[in-house]
Design an enzyme around this catalytic site. Structure first.
Site, PDB file in Angstrom:
ATOM      1  N   CYS A   7     -56.779  -3.134  -8.118  1.00  0.00           N
ATOM      2  CA  CYS A   7     -57.384  -2.475  -6.962  1.00  0.00           C
ATOM      3  C   CYS A   7     -58.861  -2.267  -7.247  1.00  0.00           C
ATOM      4  O   CYS A   7     -59.223  -1.821  -8.338  1.00  0.00           O
ATOM      5  CB  CYS A   7     -56.699  -1.132  -6.696  1.00  0.00           C
ATOM      6  SG  CYS A   7     -57.364  -0.273  -5.253  1.00  0.00           S
ATOM      7  N   LEU A   8     -59.689  -2.600  -6.267  1.00  0.00           N
ATOM      8  CA  LEU A   8     -61.134  -2.447  -6.454  1.00  0.00           C
ATOM      9  C   LEU A   8     -61.506  -0.982  -6.658  1.00  0.00           C
ATOM     10  O   LEU A   8     -62.571  -0.694  -7.194  1.00  0.00           O
ATOM     11  CB  LEU A   8     -61.884  -3.029  -5.248  1.00  0.00           C
ATOM     12  CG  LEU A   8     -61.708  -4.541  -5.064  1.00  0.00           C
ATOM     13  CD1 LEU A   8     -62.342  -4.998  -3.757  1.00  0.00           C
ATOM     14  CD2 LEU A   8     -62.306  -5.298  -6.238  1.00  0.00           C
TER      15      LEU A   8
ATOM     16  N   HIS B 248     -53.327   1.928   1.531  1.00  0.00           N
ATOM     17  CA  HIS B 248     -54.629   2.618   1.486  1.00  0.00           C
ATOM     18  C   HIS B 248     -54.836   3.453   2.760  1.00  0.00           C
ATOM     19  O   HIS B 248     -55.417   4.538   2.705  1.00  0.00           O
ATOM     20  CB  HIS B 248     -55.781   1.614   1.367  1.00  0.00           C
ATOM     21  CG  HIS B 248     -56.093   1.169  -0.032  1.00  0.00           C
ATOM     22  ND1 HIS B 248     -56.504   2.039  -1.023  1.00  0.00           N
ATOM     23  CD2 HIS B 248     -56.095  -0.064  -0.605  1.00  0.00           C
ATOM     24  CE1 HIS B 248     -56.734   1.356  -2.141  1.00  0.00           C
ATOM     25  NE2 HIS B 248     -56.478   0.077  -1.917  1.00  0.00           N
TER      26      HIS B 248
ATOM     27  N   GLN C  27     -61.520   2.687   1.534  1.00  0.00           N
ATOM     28  CA  GLN C  27     -62.159   2.405   0.229  1.00  0.00           C
ATOM     29  C   GLN C  27     -63.680   2.404   0.337  1.00  0.00           C
ATOM     30  O   GLN C  27     -64.371   2.555  -0.670  1.00  0.00           O
ATOM     31  CB  GLN C  27     -61.705   1.036  -0.318  1.00  0.00           C
ATOM     32  CG  GLN C  27     -60.252   0.993  -0.747  1.00  0.00           C
ATOM     33  CD  GLN C  27     -59.879  -0.379  -1.270  1.00  0.00           C
ATOM     34  OE1 GLN C  27     -59.574  -1.292  -0.528  1.00  0.00           O
ATOM     35  NE2 GLN C  27     -59.925  -0.537  -2.587  1.00  0.00           N
TER      36      GLN C  27
ATOM     37  N   HIS D  20     -50.337  -3.504   0.145  1.00  0.00           N
ATOM     38  CA  HIS D  20     -51.293  -2.736  -0.670  1.00  0.00           C
ATOM     39  C   HIS D  20     -52.383  -2.128   0.223  1.00  0.00           C
ATOM     40  O   HIS D  20     -52.733  -0.952   0.073  1.00  0.00           O
ATOM     41  CB  HIS D  20     -51.882  -3.686  -1.725  1.00  0.00           C
ATOM     42  CG  HIS D  20     -52.976  -3.125  -2.574  1.00  0.00           C
ATOM     43  ND1 HIS D  20     -52.856  -2.971  -3.943  1.00  0.00           N
ATOM     44  CD2 HIS D  20     -54.238  -2.701  -2.277  1.00  0.00           C
ATOM     45  CE1 HIS D  20     -53.994  -2.458  -4.425  1.00  0.00           C
ATOM     46  NE2 HIS D  20     -54.850  -2.302  -3.431  1.00  0.00           N
ATOM     47  N   GLU D  21     -52.889  -2.920   1.182  1.00  0.00           N
ATOM     48  CA  GLU D  21     -53.963  -2.426   2.062  1.00  0.00           C
ATOM     49  C   GLU D  21     -53.448  -1.375   3.040  1.00  0.00           C
ATOM     50  O   GLU D  21     -54.127  -0.371   3.288  1.00  0.00           O
ATOM     51  CB  GLU D  21     -54.607  -3.591   2.840  1.00  0.00           C
ATOM     52  CG  GLU D  21     -55.185  -4.725   2.009  1.00  0.00           C
ATOM     53  CD  GLU D  21     -56.069  -4.265   0.876  1.00  0.00           C
ATOM     54  OE1 GLU D  21     -56.648  -3.166   0.948  1.00  0.00           O
ATOM     55  OE2 GLU D  21     -56.163  -4.997  -0.122  1.00  0.00           O
TER      56      GLU D  21
ATOM     57  N   GLY E 111     -58.613  -8.304  -0.879  1.00  0.00           N
ATOM     58  CA  GLY E 111     -58.372  -7.411   0.246  1.00  0.00           C
ATOM     59  C   GLY E 111     -59.268  -6.189   0.140  1.00  0.00           C
ATOM     60  O   GLY E 111     -59.817  -5.908  -0.933  1.00  0.00           O
TER      61      GLY E 111
HETATM   62  O1  GNR Z   1     -58.465  -7.722  -5.192  1.00  0.00           O
HETATM   63  C1  GNR Z   1     -57.313  -7.272  -5.141  1.00  0.00           C
HETATM   64  N1  GNR Z   1     -56.302  -7.957  -5.740  1.00  0.00           N
HETATM   65  C2  GNR Z   1     -54.968  -7.642  -5.566  1.00  0.00           C
HETATM   66  C3  GNR Z   1     -54.046  -8.251  -6.406  1.00  0.00           C
HETATM   67  C4  GNR Z   1     -52.703  -8.007  -6.259  1.00  0.00           C
HETATM   68  C5  GNR Z   1     -52.252  -7.160  -5.272  1.00  0.00           C
HETATM   69  C6  GNR Z   1     -53.160  -6.531  -4.427  1.00  0.00           C
HETATM   70  C7  GNR Z   1     -54.504  -6.772  -4.568  1.00  0.00           C
HETATM   71  S1  GNR Z   1     -55.639  -6.006  -3.487  1.00  0.00           S
HETATM   72  C8  GNR Z   1     -57.083  -5.968  -4.474  1.00  0.00           C
HETATM   73  C9  GNR Z   1     -58.265  -5.498  -3.664  1.00  0.00           C
HETATM   74  C10 GNR Z   1     -58.061  -4.067  -3.240  1.00  0.00           C
HETATM   75  O2  GNR Z   1     -58.203  -3.110  -3.953  1.00  0.00           O
HETATM   76  N2  GNR Z   1     -57.650  -3.857  -2.006  1.00  0.00           N
HETATM   77  O3  GNR Z   1     -57.411  -2.611  -1.576  1.00  0.00           O
HETATM   78 NI    NI Z   2     -56.799  -1.489  -3.350  1.00  0.00          NI
END
Ligand code: GNR
Ligand code: NI
Length: 167
Positions: A91-92, A137, A51, A133-134, A46
């Site tokens: 999270c990236l 953000h 980001q 999660h997104e 995601g």
């Molecule tokens: O790559 C991602 N893996 C992930 C694993 C578990 C729960 C959420 C994520 S999102 C993350 C990519 C990211 O930072 N998205 O904002």
């Molecule tokens: Ni993230």
């Protein structure tokens, strides 16, 4: 197509509240293409526009093993959250950190697709977690916010140290 730079915690850009997209035009679609390319290259499942330094309510997701099922949600609104599940998240923008977070197990979300047409999606499991999660953000919220303050402070110090050594 272009690879975009991903902001890293504790960059203040990750704390901005993203604004709704007014019209889904060519510029927005170009951004979505670049976000997908950046997400696949990372690799991640995601990516949210803030980001990549764009404070607009745009997210892309692809949890398929082959990476051939891109989802794009513009102005997403979660309308229902049910159940609970603990999943290890990464999270990236916080590279190298994986921690358990509890979230709703099933969600309903309304959004515009990359064609500007509204749709509703019911998701569960990893997809539901990923969308939550997104959407976080877009509110300037990161998964480290769910950890204890002690843990978060340790992570912040470590990331600031890494940044100094990579400059
Ligand atoms: O790559 C991602 N893996 C992930 C694993 C578990 C729960 C959420 C994520 S999102 C993350 C990519 C990211 O930072 N998205 O904002
Ligand atoms: Ni993230």
């Amino acid at each position: 197509m272009a690879l975009l730079h991903i902001l890293r915690y504790p960059d203040p850009g990750l704390r901005l509240i993203s604004a709704p997209v007014a019209t889904v035009d060519g510029e927005v679609r170009q951004l979505i293409d670049d976000m997908l390319e950046t997400m696949y290259a990372a690799p991640g499942v995601g990516l949210a526009a803030p980001q990549v330094s764009v404070a607009q309510r745009i997210i892309v997701v692809d949890i398929s093993p082959k990476g051939d099922a891109p989802l794009c949600l513009i102005n997403p609104e979660i309308t229902s959250l049910t159940g609970g599940v603990v999943m290890e998240e990464g999270c990236l923008s916080v590279p190298g950190l994986h921690e358990n977070v509890e979230r709703a197990e099933q969600i309903k979300v309304q959004a515009l697709g990359c064609d500007g047409v509204p749709f509703e999606l019911e998701a569960e499991g990893l997809l539901a977690v990923c969308i939550q999660h997104e959407v976080d953000h877009l509110e300037g919220k990161l998964f480290v916010d769910y950890l204890s303050e002690l843990k978060r402070n340790r992570i912040q110090k470590k990331m600031e140290k890494q940044r100094r050594f990579s400059m």
